[in-house]
Design a protein around this motif. Structure first.
Motif, PDB file in Angstrom:
ATOM      1  N   ARG A   1       0.860  -1.138   0.125  1.00  0.00           N
ATOM      2  CA  ARG A   1      -0.027   0.187  -0.017  1.00  0.00           C
ATOM      3  C   ARG A   1       0.953   1.127  -0.012  1.00  0.00           C
ATOM      4  N   ASN A   2       1.928   1.206   0.722  1.00  0.00           N
ATOM      5  CA  ASN A   2       2.944   2.361   0.863  1.00  0.00           C
ATOM      6  C   ASN A   2       3.404   2.601  -0.645  1.00  0.00           C
ATOM      7  N   LEU A   3       3.783   1.473  -1.354  1.00  0.00           N
ATOM      8  CA  LEU A   3       4.292   1.729  -2.632  1.00  0.00           C
ATOM      9  C   LEU A   3       3.449   2.283  -3.635  1.00  0.00           C
ATOM     10  N   VAL A   4       2.021   1.987  -3.568  1.00  0.00           N
ATOM     11  CA  VAL A   4       0.953   2.384  -4.291  1.00  0.00           C
ATOM     12  C   VAL A   4       1.014   3.873  -4.155  1.00  0.00           C
ATOM     13  N   ALA A   5       0.978   4.195  -2.846  1.00  0.00           N
ATOM     14  CA  ALA A   5       0.627   5.587  -2.588  1.00  0.00           C
ATOM     15  C   ALA A   5       1.817   6.549  -2.964  1.00  0.00           C
ATOM     16  N   MET A   6       2.971   5.964  -2.956  1.00  0.00           N
ATOM     17  CA  MET A   6       4.087   6.705  -3.418  1.00  0.00           C
ATOM     18  C   MET A   6       4.112   6.855  -4.874  1.00  0.00           C
ATOM     19  N   GLY A   7       3.590   5.774  -5.607  1.00  0.00           N
ATOM     20  CA  GLY A   7       3.387   5.766  -7.052  1.00  0.00           C
ATOM     21  C   GLY A   7       2.364   7.066  -7.097  1.00  0.00           C
ATOM     22  N   GLN A   8       1.308   7.185  -6.638  1.00  0.00           N
ATOM     23  CA  GLN A   8       0.201   8.043  -6.799  1.00  0.00           C
ATOM     24  C   GLN A   8       0.997   9.491  -6.586  1.00  0.00           C
ATOM     25  N   LEU A   9       1.750   9.473  -5.773  1.00  0.00           N
ATOM     26  CA  LEU A   9       2.414  10.810  -5.538  1.00  0.00           C
ATOM     27  C   LEU A   9       3.215  11.423  -6.832  1.00  0.00           C
ATOM     28  N   ASP A  10       3.849  10.467  -7.447  1.00  0.00           N
ATOM     29  CA  ASP A  10       4.399  10.683  -8.486  1.00  0.00           C
ATOM     30  C   ASP A  10       5.774  11.601  -8.524  1.00  0.00           C
ATOM     31  N   THR A  11       6.457  11.278  -7.550  1.00  0.00           N
ATOM     32  CA  THR A  11       7.883  11.966  -7.263  1.00  0.00           C
ATOM     33  C   THR A  11       8.898  11.552  -8.015  1.00  0.00           C
ATOM     34  N   ASP A  12       9.893  12.402  -8.240  1.00  0.00           N
ATOM     35  CA  ASP A  12      11.016  12.138  -9.197  1.00  0.00           C
ATOM     36  C   ASP A  12      12.081  10.922  -8.556  1.00  0.00           C
ATOM     37  N   GLN A  13      12.069  11.030  -7.342  1.00  0.00           N
ATOM     38  CA  GLN A  13      12.989  10.212  -6.727  1.00  0.00           C
ATOM     39  C   GLN A  13      12.509   9.454  -5.411  1.00  0.00           C
ATOM     40  N   VAL A  14      12.685   8.203  -5.448  1.00  0.00           N
ATOM     41  CA  VAL A  14      11.857   7.336  -4.102  1.00  0.00           C
ATOM     42  C   VAL A  14      12.962   6.567  -3.550  1.00  0.00           C
ATOM     43  N   ARG A  15      12.812   6.594  -2.211  1.00  0.00           N
ATOM     44  CA  ARG A  15      13.883   5.994  -1.485  1.00  0.00           C
ATOM     45  C   ARG A  15      13.309   4.950  -0.337  1.00  0.00           C
ATOM     46  N   VAL A  16      13.828   4.093   0.018  1.00  0.00           N
ATOM     47  CA  VAL A  16      13.494   3.132   1.110  1.00  0.00           C
ATOM     48  C   VAL A  16      14.915   3.116   2.013  1.00  0.00           C
ATOM     49  N   MET A  17      14.534   3.206   3.415  1.00  0.00           N
ATOM     50  CA  MET A  17      15.791   3.029   4.277  1.00  0.00           C
ATOM     51  C   MET A  17      15.347   2.044   5.287  1.00  0.00           C
ATOM     52  N   SER A  18      16.301   1.224   5.723  1.00  0.00           N
ATOM     53  CA  SER A  18      15.717   0.466   6.837  1.00  0.00           C
ATOM     54  C   SER A  18      15.750   1.340   8.193  1.00  0.00           C
ATOM     55  N   PHE A  19      14.785   0.877   9.022  1.00  0.00           N
ATOM     56  CA  PHE A  19      14.615   1.457  10.408  1.00  0.00           C
ATOM     57  C   PHE A  19      15.845   1.003  11.304  1.00  0.00           C
ATOM     58  N   VAL A  20      16.534   1.957  11.828  1.00  0.00           N
ATOM     59  CA  VAL A  20      17.782   1.705  12.617  1.00  0.00           C
ATOM     60  C   VAL A  20      17.459   2.397  14.044  1.00  0.00           C
ATOM     61  N   PRO A  21      17.652   1.306  15.129  1.00  0.00           N
ATOM     62  CA  PRO A  21      17.061   1.931  16.564  1.00  0.00           C
ATOM     63  C   PRO A  21      18.125   3.081  16.995  1.00  0.00           C
ATOM     64  N   GLN A  22      17.738   4.187  17.569  1.00  0.00           N
ATOM     65  CA  GLN A  22      18.447   5.309  17.789  1.00  0.00           C
ATOM     66  C   GLN A  22      18.642   5.323  19.610  1.00  0.00           C
ATOM     67  N   THR A  23      19.751   5.446  19.904  1.00  0.00           N
ATOM     68  CA  THR A  23      19.791   5.881  21.533  1.00  0.00           C
ATOM     69  C   THR A  23      19.123   7.021  21.872  1.00  0.00           C
ATOM     70  N   GLY A  24      18.517   6.919  22.912  1.00  0.00           N
ATOM     71  CA  GLY A  24      17.677   7.879  23.714  1.00  0.00           C
ATOM     72  C   GLY A  24      16.372   8.268  23.020  1.00  0.00           C
ATOM     73  N   THR A  25      16.001   7.220  22.133  1.00  0.00           N
ATOM     74  CA  THR A  25      14.539   7.429  21.642  1.00  0.00           C
ATOM     75  C   THR A  25      13.663   6.433  22.078  1.00  0.00           C
ATOM     76  N   PRO A  26      12.308   6.871  21.765  1.00  0.00           N
ATOM     77  CA  PRO A  26      11.180   5.567  22.212  1.00  0.00           C
ATOM     78  C   PRO A  26      11.372   4.238  21.501  1.00  0.00           C
ATOM     79  N   LEU A  27      11.957   4.373  20.308  1.00  0.00           N
ATOM     80  CA  LEU A  27      12.083   2.763  19.582  1.00  0.00           C
ATOM     81  C   LEU A  27      13.302   2.257  19.887  1.00  0.00           C
ATOM     82  N   TRP A  28      14.098   2.904  20.846  1.00  0.00           N
ATOM     83  CA  TRP A  28      15.602   2.264  21.065  1.00  0.00           C
ATOM     84  C   TRP A  28      15.419   0.952  21.114  1.00  0.00           C
TER      85      TRP A  28
END
Ligand code: SF4
Length: 361
Positions: free
Chosen positions: A224-251
């Motif tokens: 669904r994310n990818l379909v929505a990104m397609g609808q936005l029709d941007t010129d560059q599309v990126r995906v990055m893996s989540f990396v847990p960060q020190t001091g954040t709620p998702l650590w």
């Protein structure tokens, strides 16, 4: 379903994708379900053929300048969120940024990516003239296109940045699931963020959209994310893996699986054949570059010069001060993948053609 029928179906999805037929959500989910070696090889080979068709063996290189790590927001996944007392804070001067941009330009990058948090210095009074001046100075000093990632700014600021010489506006939703967006970007406006990209396009900027991978989403959510990104029709599309960060709620949340990120890059290449898709050095560093290029990426992002006191975004220091995020360090990897860095003129042509296409759309 027998193994043979499953293989045949994959083959037909890849054939249709290569021929430019849009894929359904169910077909994207089928591609996301690939785990096994042979199927994965077939997906990646198809992605590379599509890349060759559109940008040949050329790869574009983006120099990265994280100019301010101050931010008014509190994104749960981000090391630089305002309430993270462990976050490294700095704000580079105008002269520092221009100097670093020149170093990057001389090293052979094709674009300068100026990134920042939503720094209260600009946002508190909605005064962006200083940032616009900076874009102008970097453009003039380097003779390169500039990408600006200022965060959520209004229409007037987008026009100001375009007028100062910016070519690109990068602004990532990270997810198109509104409930997840509210969770990871508390207090921020999902629709306003989308609209900023549409406005940027209207004022003549190229745009980049991005998603995070590895926040517990299902394959159906990713599709669904990818379909929505397609609808936005941007010129560059990126995906990055989540990396847990020190001091954040998702650590304590496990990191995203880089293999999933790489697979999504390959699927993006099939879905968005003529767009730019980055292989970021910001997640797996130089060691993770080959996999991302083999998946069909045609841009290398997050090249950062050593010794300038600059940070990355998801990996604040990985490979920076040992000079493994430089043009010289990525060249052997490009050769190993049968690729080569583009010329400055080739990148400039890509940008201008794309702007012309957007104007005519
Ligand atoms: S992701 Fe961007 S907007 Fe969110 S806290 Fe980090 S720097 Fe600020």
């Amino acid at each position: 379903m027998s193994l043979h029928r499953s293989k045949t179906r994959l083959g037909s999805i890849l054939e249709r994708a290569e021929a430019g037929t849009p894929l359904s959500e169910a077909e994207i989910v089928r591609l996301l379900s690939i785990v096994q070696g042979g199927e994965r090889d077939a997906l990646f080979a198809a992605a590379r053929r599509v890349r060759t068709k559109h940008t040949g063996n050329r790869v574009f290189l983006y120099g990265f300048v994280y100019l301010s790590t101050y931010c008014r927001n509190d994104c749960h996944f981000c090391f630089y969120r305002k309430s993270n007392l462990q976050s490294l804070r700095y704000r580079k001067t105008h002269a520092d940024v221009v100097g670093v941009a020149q170093i990057l330009a001389e090293s052979g990058v094709h674009l300068i990516d100026l990134t920042m948090g939503e720094d209260p210095v600009y946002f508190d009074k909605n005064r962006f003239e200083g940032l616009a001046d900076l874009v102008g100075s970097v453009t003039e000093a380097t003779d390169l296109p500039v990408m600006i990632s200022p965060g959520l700014v209004d229409d007037g600021v987008l026009a100001l940045l375009k007028g100062s010489g910016a070519s690109w506006f990068a602004c990532y939703q990270e997810t198109h699931d509104r409930a997840l967006f509210q969770k990871i970007r508390p207090g921020q406006d999902f629709e306003a963020r989308l609209e900023a990209k549409r406005t940027a396009k209207r004022v003549g900027l190229l745009t980049e959209e991005g998603m995070l991978s590895g926040l517990g989403e299902s394959h159906a959510d990713v599709a669904r994310n990818l379909v929505a990104m397609g609808q936005l029709d941007t010129d560059q599309v990126r995906v990055m893996s989540f990396v847990p960060q020190t001091g954040t709620p998702l650590w304590n949340t496990p990191p995203g699986d880089p293999a999933e990120e790489v697979k999504i890059i390959a699927i993006m290449r099939l879905l968005f054949p003529d767009r730019l898709i980055p292989a970021s050095l910001d997640i797996g560093g130089l060691g993770g570059l080959k996999d991302r290029l083999d998946a069909g990426a045609n841009v290398i992002t997050s090249l950062v010069p050593p010794g300038e006191g600059l940070s990355g975004v998801a990996q604040t220091s990985l490979d920076i001060d040992d000079a493994r995020r430089t043009v010289a360090s990525v060249e052997p990897v490009l050769r190993d993948c049968g690729l080569t860095s583009a010329t400055k003129a080739e990148y400039r042509r890509w940008v201008e053609n794309r702007m012309d296409q957007n104007l005519g759309a």
